[in-house]
Each structure stands twice: as C-alpha cells, then as structure tokens.
Design a protein around this motif. Structure first.
Motif, PDB file in Angstrom:
ATOM      1  N   ASN A  74      -6.818   2.326   2.674  1.00 58.95           N
ATOM      2  CA  ASN A  74      -5.631   1.530   2.356  1.00 58.95           C
ATOM      3  C   ASN A  74      -5.681   0.172   3.049  1.00 58.95           C
ATOM      4  N   SER A  82      -6.140  -7.064  -1.839  1.00 61.09           N
ATOM      5  CA  SER A  82      -4.961  -7.580  -2.556  1.00 61.09           C
ATOM      6  C   SER A  82      -4.489  -8.887  -1.920  1.00 61.09           C
ATOM      7  N   THR A 111       1.003   4.525 -12.912  1.00 59.73           N
ATOM      8  CA  THR A 111       0.450   3.970 -11.673  1.00 59.73           C
ATOM      9  C   THR A 111      -0.519   4.973 -11.053  1.00 59.73           C
ATOM     10  N   LYS A 134      -2.800  -4.170  -5.507  1.00 61.08           N
ATOM     11  CA  LYS A 134      -1.428  -3.685  -5.444  1.00 61.08           C
ATOM     12  C   LYS A 134      -0.568  -4.879  -5.050  1.00 61.08           C
ATOM     13  N   LEU A 175      -7.105  -0.266 -10.794  1.00 57.09           N
ATOM     14  CA  LEU A 175      -6.849  -0.131  -9.365  1.00 57.09           C
ATOM     15  C   LEU A 175      -7.838   0.882  -8.788  1.00 57.09           C
ATOM     16  N   GLU A 202       0.850  -1.191   0.000  1.00 59.27           N
ATOM     17  CA  GLU A 202       0.000   0.000   0.000  1.00 59.27           C
ATOM     18  C   GLU A 202       0.884   1.239   0.000  1.00 59.27           C
ATOM     19  N   TYR A 252       3.677  -4.905 -11.258  1.00 57.94           N
ATOM     20  CA  TYR A 252       4.450  -3.693 -11.515  1.00 57.94           C
ATOM     21  C   TYR A 252       5.727  -3.943 -12.301  1.00 57.94           C
TER      22      TYR A 252
END
Ligand SMILES: *Cc1c(COP(=O)(O)O)cnc(C)c1O
Length: 354
Positions: A93, A100, A234, A195, A255, A73, A200
């Motif tokens: 968060n 996630s 992002t 996330k 997201l 996060e 990524y």
C-alpha cells in the motif's frame, strides 16, 4: 522500522469505544478515537502527530475540493486469537500510495512517516481492532492538497493522514454484475492505475444505473472498444475457465490490486495455471454460454473475494455455477483469511505484527 520520527500525541479525553457494538458494525460510519496527520509545507514533511479523530479545517479554495487532488489507500489489520494485531501487506500500500502521489504531482511520502505513523496510530487504538470472527480494522491512509489557491497547477502544500474504522463481518453475498458497454472508468494514458479521488466520483453514476436495473455492480471494459474486460466495480476481476485462472493484465487502466497480487501468488504456489493477459468480453460470454465458466470473482481488500453469481451482457443474463462448487475461489479465500489471522504459516512474508 527505526524510531526516528518524533510523533506528538494528544489523546482523546474520553474514548468512544464503549458506544460501539462490535457485533454489529456499519461500514464506514464509526471511526476509531485517533487519527494521524503530517503536513507538507515549504518542501518538507513535518508536524507528525496523533490527535483525537475530529472535524478539521480546510481552505474553501483547496484543490482537493475543486480538482480531486487527493490519493488514498485501503488496507486492513486483524486481531489474532492471541490478541496480536496483524497488518496485511502494508508495504504494498505504501508503494502504491507513492505511485498515485507521483501521478498527481504530489511529493513522495517518506517511509518513516507512513510506517511509524501507522504503527503509532494502531498502538494507541489497538482496542479498536475487533476480534469478533470476520471483523477487522479498515485503515485509510490519504494525501490531499492543502493549498489555499484555486488555480490549476501542481500543489505546494499537502496533508498526509490516516484514519481507521472497525468493519464488521463481511458476509459476501454473491453478486450480480453487468458488463458495461458505454461508460468508462479509465483510459490508456489516464489515471486508472492510481487510487486518486478523481477516478471514483464519475464511476458512481453508471454504477447507479446498473443498480437501478437490479445489478450489484459493473464490470468495466476498455475505453476504446468495450471489447476487453478490465475490473469489477472497485475490485479486480478473475475467471476460472477450463481449470485455468485468467485475469486482465495490468496496465494504465487497471488498478494493481494487492488482493489480486496475493491471489495470483497463491495460485502459482499451488501449481495452478495462471494467465495474465487481455480478456475479451466475447471469450467470457462464450464460456458462460457453454457452461465452461467455472468461477468468476472480484478481488479486493473490502471483501477479499466477491463471488459473481450472474453476469449480464447486452440483453442477456448468464447464471454461474453455485458458489459451493467453486473450488479455487473458496480455497484461496480460506487461505488468505487463515494467513491474516496467523492460523497458518506466513510463507510469503505478508504479515507485519504490531
Ligand atoms: C482498491 C481497488 C482495487 C483493489 O485493490 P486491493 O489492493 O486489492 O484492495 C481494485 N480496483 C480498484 C479500482 C480499486 O480502487
């Protein structure tokens, strides 16, 4: 938040804070004195502790290293003029971290470990929350597999950690973006809404190709047809066309950004017309060509709002109106900044005071 958790504390012998030039911080290079850790072993979260920030040991066979079994996060804390530390929307968060985690076959993190760990860490390192204008403390909670087993299966052991780093004033230079029509970030049924580390790494190469051509970042499109806009780098992406705020609707591949959610809530509160729906590349390109694309920006915790100056698609580049003329994005950025710094009323209940 009740004090039920027993957090052991080992303080750093000598704080590193005097070595930091808070007027000149490089992102992600300087970490605060302490870190928070809890272990998940034998089906239980335990050993909540604060220790000096330092290198740690991990099994060379950890699935975090091999298969990207990690989730993270990113949130921020701000110091107000009265020296109070304000944390922005930490509850969102926490929710997203557990979404996630679920996707990665990780156990849910209990609320007390998250909130009490966060609070205890920020209290011990409160000096690290900078008060120079535009600065903040970036907070990175994360969970990763701590198994010593190289097979592919749901992991059994995990670590939850929080590290923090002061971040400098973010003078967001308007960005040049390229609408990607080959590479993809996320697909339906995939993990784009999480996330998780494994989303990524693969995005860096296509972004680098765009950077080599002079763009700052990519605008991702859907993985099937490259017909619909999804996100920008992002960040979530938003457009103002004919006075309406338009953004791609959430789903598997997008997201659920907290900045996105905040911007939409403020826009609706101001009575602006908001559309969350599929956004065709063709629609944005046509609006840009016709001079009707009034504003375009990325929304995310790092920059809050990143104005988009130029959009490239296939072999054309479209220049957008000057940033000074962009009424909504400038106003919403100021509103969010003022809220975080306690300069205006927290009318949505988004601030937790330390
Ligand atoms: C973190 C992130 C965002 C922005 O989310 P915020 O909660 O606003 O910081 C948007 N897109 C992606 C892919 C992200 O990783």
């Amino acid at each position: 938040m009740t004090e039920t958790l027993n957090i052991s504390v080992k303080k750093i012998a000598q704080s590193k804070i005097s070595q930091v030039d808070f007027k000149n911080i490089q992102f992600g290079k300087t970490y605060s004195d302490h870190m928070f850790t809890a272990d998940y072993i034998d089906g239980e979260w335990k050993n909540a502790r604060i220790e000096p920030y330092e290198m740690m040991q991990i099994s060379p066979a950890s699935p975090a290293l091999h298969y990207g079994i990690s989730v993270f996060e990113g949130l921020k804390a701000f110091k107000t003029e009265d020296g109070i530390v304000n944390i922005f929307r930490a509850d969102k968060n926490f929710e997203r971290l557990n979404i996630s985690a679920g996707r990665m076959c990780m156990p849910q993190l209990p609320a007390d470990i998250y909130y009490e760990g966060l609070k205890a860490l920020l209290e011990i390192d409160s000096e690290w929350v900078p008060d120079v204008e535009g600065t903040s403390l970036y907070i990175r909670p994360f969970i990763f597999s701590n198994d010593d087993y190289i097979g592919i299966r749901p992991s059994l052991n995990f670590k939850f950690m929080i590290i923090t780093c002061p971040v400098g004033a973010y003078y967001a230079k308007p960005v040049k973006v390229k609408i990607e029509d080959h590479y993809v970030r996320a697909v339906e049924g995939g993990s784009g809404y999480c996330k998780t580390g494994c989303n990524y790494g693969p995005a860096i190469y296509p972004a680098k190709l765009a950077q080599d051509k002079g763009y700052d970042q990519l605008v991702w499109t859907d993985g099937k047809e490259h017909k619909y806009i999804e996100e920008s780098g992002t960040m979530n992406i938003m457009f103002v066309i004919d006075g309406k705020l338009i953004t791609p609707a959430l789903g598997d591949t997008i997201l659920n950004g907290i900045t996105r959610n905040s911007v939409l809530a403020i826009a609706r509160d101001w009575g602006m017309e908001v559309e969350e729906r599929k956004v065709e590349v063709a629609e944005v390109v046509a609006a840009a060509r016709a001079g009707k694309l009034q504003e375009a920006f990325g929304a995310g915790t790092a920059a809050t709002i990143a104005h988009i100056q130029q959009i490239g698609y296939k072999d054309e580049d479209f220049e957008l109106p000057p940033v000074e003329t962009r009424e909504f994005s400038n106003k919403v950025l100021a509103e969010l900044d003022n809220m975080k710094l306690g300069k205006i009323e927290d009318r949505f209940n988004w601030i937790t005071k330390l």
